[in-house]
Write a protein that holds these residues in place. Structure first.
Motif, short mmCIF file in Angstrom:
data_model
loop_
_atom_site.label_atom_id
_atom_site.label_comp_id
_atom_site.label_asym_id
_atom_site.label_seq_id
_atom_site.Cartn_x
_atom_site.Cartn_y
_atom_site.Cartn_z
N GLY A 106 -6.12 3.98 -5.34
CA GLY A 106 -6.11 3.83 -3.89
C GLY A 106 -7.46 3.62 -3.24
O GLY A 106 -7.56 2.96 -2.20
N ASN A 107 -8.52 4.14 -3.83
CA ASN A 107 -9.82 3.96 -3.19
C ASN A 107 -10.16 2.47 -3.13
O ASN A 107 -10.04 1.76 -4.12
CB ASN A 107 -10.91 4.71 -3.96
CG ASN A 107 -11.00 6.15 -3.51
OD1 ASN A 107 -11.09 6.42 -2.31
ND2 ASN A 107 -10.96 7.07 -4.46
N PRO A 108 -10.57 1.99 -1.97
CA PRO A 108 -10.76 0.55 -1.78
C PRO A 108 -11.68 -0.11 -2.80
O PRO A 108 -11.39 -1.21 -3.27
CB PRO A 108 -11.35 0.46 -0.37
CG PRO A 108 -10.80 1.67 0.33
CD PRO A 108 -10.74 2.75 -0.71
N GLU A 135 -0.85 8.79 4.45
CA GLU A 135 -1.99 8.78 5.38
C GLU A 135 -2.35 7.37 5.83
O GLU A 135 -3.20 7.19 6.70
CB GLU A 135 -3.20 9.44 4.72
CG GLU A 135 -3.98 8.62 3.69
CD GLU A 135 -3.33 8.55 2.30
OE1 GLU A 135 -2.09 8.64 2.20
OE2 GLU A 135 -4.07 8.38 1.30
N ILE A 136 -1.71 6.36 5.22
CA ILE A 136 -2.13 4.98 5.47
C ILE A 136 -1.39 4.40 6.67
O ILE A 136 -0.15 4.47 6.74
CB ILE A 136 -1.83 4.09 4.23
CG1 ILE A 136 -2.36 4.75 2.95
CG2 ILE A 136 -2.40 2.70 4.40
CD1 ILE A 136 -3.84 5.01 2.94
N ASP A 167 -5.21 0.91 6.69
CA ASP A 167 -4.89 0.26 5.42
C ASP A 167 -5.84 -0.92 5.20
O ASP A 167 -5.64 -1.99 5.77
CB ASP A 167 -3.45 -0.24 5.49
CG ASP A 167 -3.01 -0.91 4.21
OD1 ASP A 167 -3.79 -0.92 3.24
OD2 ASP A 167 -1.86 -1.41 4.19
N SER A 168 -6.85 -0.71 4.38
CA SER A 168 -7.73 -1.85 4.09
C SER A 168 -7.35 -2.52 2.76
O SER A 168 -7.62 -3.70 2.56
CB SER A 168 -9.19 -1.41 4.06
OG SER A 168 -9.36 -0.37 3.11
N ASN A 169 -6.70 -1.80 1.88
CA ASN A 169 -6.41 -2.37 0.55
C ASN A 169 -5.52 -3.60 0.62
O ASN A 169 -5.73 -4.57 -0.10
CB ASN A 169 -5.71 -1.33 -0.33
CG ASN A 169 -6.67 -0.26 -0.81
OD1 ASN A 169 -7.87 -0.41 -0.65
ND2 ASN A 169 -6.13 0.80 -1.38
N ILE A 183 -5.70 7.07 7.88
CA ILE A 183 -6.75 6.06 7.74
C ILE A 183 -6.10 4.68 7.75
O ILE A 183 -4.91 4.53 7.46
CB ILE A 183 -7.59 6.22 6.46
CG1 ILE A 183 -6.71 6.13 5.20
CG2 ILE A 183 -8.39 7.51 6.46
CD1 ILE A 183 -7.51 5.91 3.94
N ASP A 238 1.97 12.26 -5.20
CA ASP A 238 1.97 10.90 -5.69
C ASP A 238 3.28 10.61 -6.43
O ASP A 238 3.37 10.80 -7.64
CB ASP A 238 0.77 10.64 -6.60
CG ASP A 238 -0.51 10.51 -5.79
OD1 ASP A 238 -0.41 10.33 -4.55
OD2 ASP A 238 -1.59 10.58 -6.38
N SER A 241 0.87 -1.18 0.00
CA SER A 241 0.00 0.00 0.00
C SER A 241 0.90 1.21 0.00
O SER A 241 1.95 1.21 0.65
CB SER A 241 -0.87 0.02 1.25
OG SER A 241 -1.80 -1.04 1.21
N GLY A 292 -2.68 2.88 -4.73
CA GLY A 292 -2.54 4.31 -4.43
C GLY A 292 -1.56 4.99 -5.36
O GLY A 292 -0.71 4.34 -6.02
N GLY A 293 -1.70 6.30 -5.45
CA GLY A 293 -0.70 7.11 -6.14
C GLY A 293 -0.72 7.09 -7.65
O GLY A 293 0.22 7.58 -8.27
N VAL A 294 -1.76 6.54 -8.25
CA VAL A 294 -1.75 6.50 -9.72
C VAL A 294 -2.70 7.52 -10.35
O VAL A 294 -2.83 7.58 -11.57
CB VAL A 294 -2.08 5.08 -10.28
CG1 VAL A 294 -0.98 4.11 -9.89
CG2 VAL A 294 -3.43 4.59 -9.81
P1 AMP Z 1 -4.55 7.80 -4.12
O1 AMP Z 1 -4.83 6.91 -5.28
O2 AMP Z 1 -3.24 7.52 -3.48
O3 AMP Z 1 -4.74 9.24 -4.49
O4 AMP Z 1 -5.66 7.47 -3.05
C1 AMP Z 1 -7.02 7.63 -3.34
C2 AMP Z 1 -7.85 7.46 -2.07
O5 AMP Z 1 -7.73 6.14 -1.58
C3 AMP Z 1 -7.43 8.35 -0.93
O6 AMP Z 1 -8.58 8.79 -0.25
C4 AMP Z 1 -6.61 7.43 -0.06
O7 AMP Z 1 -6.57 7.82 1.28
C5 AMP Z 1 -7.31 6.12 -0.24
N1 AMP Z 1 -6.41 5.00 -0.02
C6 AMP Z 1 -5.21 4.87 -0.60
N2 AMP Z 1 -4.60 3.74 -0.19
C7 AMP Z 1 -5.45 3.15 0.67
C8 AMP Z 1 -5.39 1.95 1.44
N3 AMP Z 1 -4.31 1.15 1.39
N4 AMP Z 1 -6.42 1.62 2.22
C9 AMP Z 1 -7.51 2.44 2.26
N5 AMP Z 1 -7.65 3.57 1.56
C10 AMP Z 1 -6.62 3.96 0.78
#
Ligand code: AMP
Ligand code: MG
Length: 408
Positions: free
Chosen positions: A294-296, A182-183, A198-200, A196, A254, A178, A246-248
């Motif tokens: 990143g969104n679950p 913020e994770i 880490d559910s992913n 938050i 990112d 992940s 995340g990050g894409v």
């Molecule tokens: P990102 O793609 O990094 O911009 O993340 C998009 C959204 O997904 C943001 O609200 C993140 O906080 C959330 N997110 C990213 N990684 C995780 C994760 N491992 N578990 C839960 N939510 C996540």
């Protein structure tokens, strides 16, 4: 935007194929057969009785009642020693080998024993009745399980019955991580402001475990270029496939995009689907990389649409995609026309037994609540847009409804 089918075809065409290996049938559950599994002996291996009763010559029982002399008792696991001649019968148990001469078994319920040496047959038997013939289930050389099949518990039982250890694809090792400052670990006692759980990674670990795939877990990597670079390199050196989340998308911090751009040949796609539009795919040091949003819910949809089929393709599976059925939409829904929309739905039975789909909750891509209980995606193809209650809808089943209550 890239159409989903085209994006998936591009992914599949670059996935390497895995080697094949023979494994004990007891360890083959969930593996994909790389070659047809062939019966090496007939099943059943010998003619045997389907019932507890008396092995007879059918012609002897044409007129009933008829009294026959009992030759011997044959239990399952033992072998008859006497031939059944006209006027005689052999007491036989289910699964015991048929004695020579006999061609039918009369059920014990249809007989009357008059001492150990004599039996009265009350019902006529046809030749072959209650006899399970050698090879009646499978002949030697028959295909027990075809190639490209993910072995179920029932396949494994068939392989066991024929004594066959299947040749299956090696399982790919999959590295997961992940990303995001913020994770934090899901078991964290008290969340610090702005963090938050880490559910992913827990989701990925679970869906991969469901597929029987061994996981290399690289944990949570912050938005830090050096840490990301090190993690991706380690992942590629330890696994056959790398998945990060995340990050894409478009965010300012990112670094995932920057690092992936530097490390390998990774493309950043906008796929015409919702959720799951941003998606990175490519290779790091020759190892396939999936950069999931990143969104679950986006992570789950992207896993289902890209990673799961890709892993099954690597294993040589014939069927890469989930079963789709047609159901009825149970409510009005608004959907984008420019993207394939995946709604999380619950299924109820209509009076005619068909499935009626209603949304399992809010459809935003961060919403776990509607993901947990969902049974299927209602798939609304590009160009369709909104649906009304009563419209036909395609249901992609990622979980068949979990049984029935005993009160139903
Ligand atoms: P990102 O793609 O990094 O911009 O993340 C998009 C959204 O997904 C943001 O609200 C993140 O906080 C959330 N997110 C990213 N990684 C995780 C994760 N491992 N578990 C839960 N939510 C996540
Ligand atoms: Mg992020």
């Amino acid at each position: 935007m890239k159409p989903l089918d085209e994006a998936r075809a591009d992914v599949l065409s670059t996935m390497p194929k895995l080697a094949a290996v023979r494994v004990p049938m007891t360890e083959s559950l969930g593996r994909v057969t790389a070659e047809p599994a062939i019966a090496r002996e007939a099943l059943p291996p010998f003619d045997n009785s389907a019932m507890d009763g008396y092995a007879v010559i059918a012609a002897d029982t044409e007129a009933t009642p008829v009294a026959l002399l009992v030759n011997e008792d044959v239990a399952a696991g033992s072998v008859p020693t006497k031939r059944v001649e006209s006027g005689t019968a052999t007491r036989i148990m289910t699964g015991a080998p048929m004695p020579e001469g006999a061609d039918a078994v009369v059920r014990v319920e249809d007989t009357e024993s008059s001492g150990p040496e004599r039996v009265t047959i009350r019902t006529s038997a046809d030749s072959g009745e209650n006899v399970r013939s050698a090879g009646g289930d499978m002949a030697r050389g028959d295909v027990i399980v075809d190639k490209g099949i993910r072995l179920t518990s029932r396949h494994v039982a068939s392989l066991a019955s024929a004594g066959v250890d299947p040749i299956v694809a090696v399982m790919p090792r999959v590295a997961i991580m992940s990303t995001g400052d913020e994770i934090v670990d899901p078991s964290t006692e008290t969340l610090a402001p702005g963090t938050i759980r880490d559910s992913n990674r827990v989701l990925l670990r679970s869906v991969l475990t469901d597929l029987g795939v061994p996981v290399v877990d690289l944990g949570i990597i912050g938005d830090d270029p050096e840490a990301l670079r090190a993690a991706y390199e380690e992942a590629a050196s330890r696994a056959d496939v790398v998945i990060s989340t995340g990050g894409v998308s478009m965010g300012d911090y990112d670094y995932v995009k920057q690092i992936l751009g530097e490390l390998g040949s990774v493309d950043f796609w906008k796929v015409a689907m919702q959720p799951g539009k941003p998606f990175a795919f490519g290779a790091i040091n020759g190892v396939p990389l999936f950069g999931l949003p990143g969104n679950p819910v986006s992570t789950f949809v992207s896993f289902e649409q890209f990673v799961r089929p890709a892993l099954l393709h690597m294993m040589g599976a014939s069927n890469l995609l989930r079963t789709r059925i047609t159901g009825t939409m149970g409510e009005d829904v608004h959907a984008s026309e420019s993207k394939a929309v995946f709604l999380r739905v619950l299924l109820a039975h209509d009076t005619d037994g068909s499935f009626v789909a209603v949304r399992s909750g809010g459809q935003e891509s961060n919403m776990h609540s509607s993901l947990a209980n969902a049974e299927a995606f209602a798939v609304i193809p590009v160009g369709t847009g909104s649906l009304s209650a009563g419209d036909a809808v395609t249901l992609e089943m990622f979980r068949w409804p979990e049984g029935r209550s005993i009160d139903e």
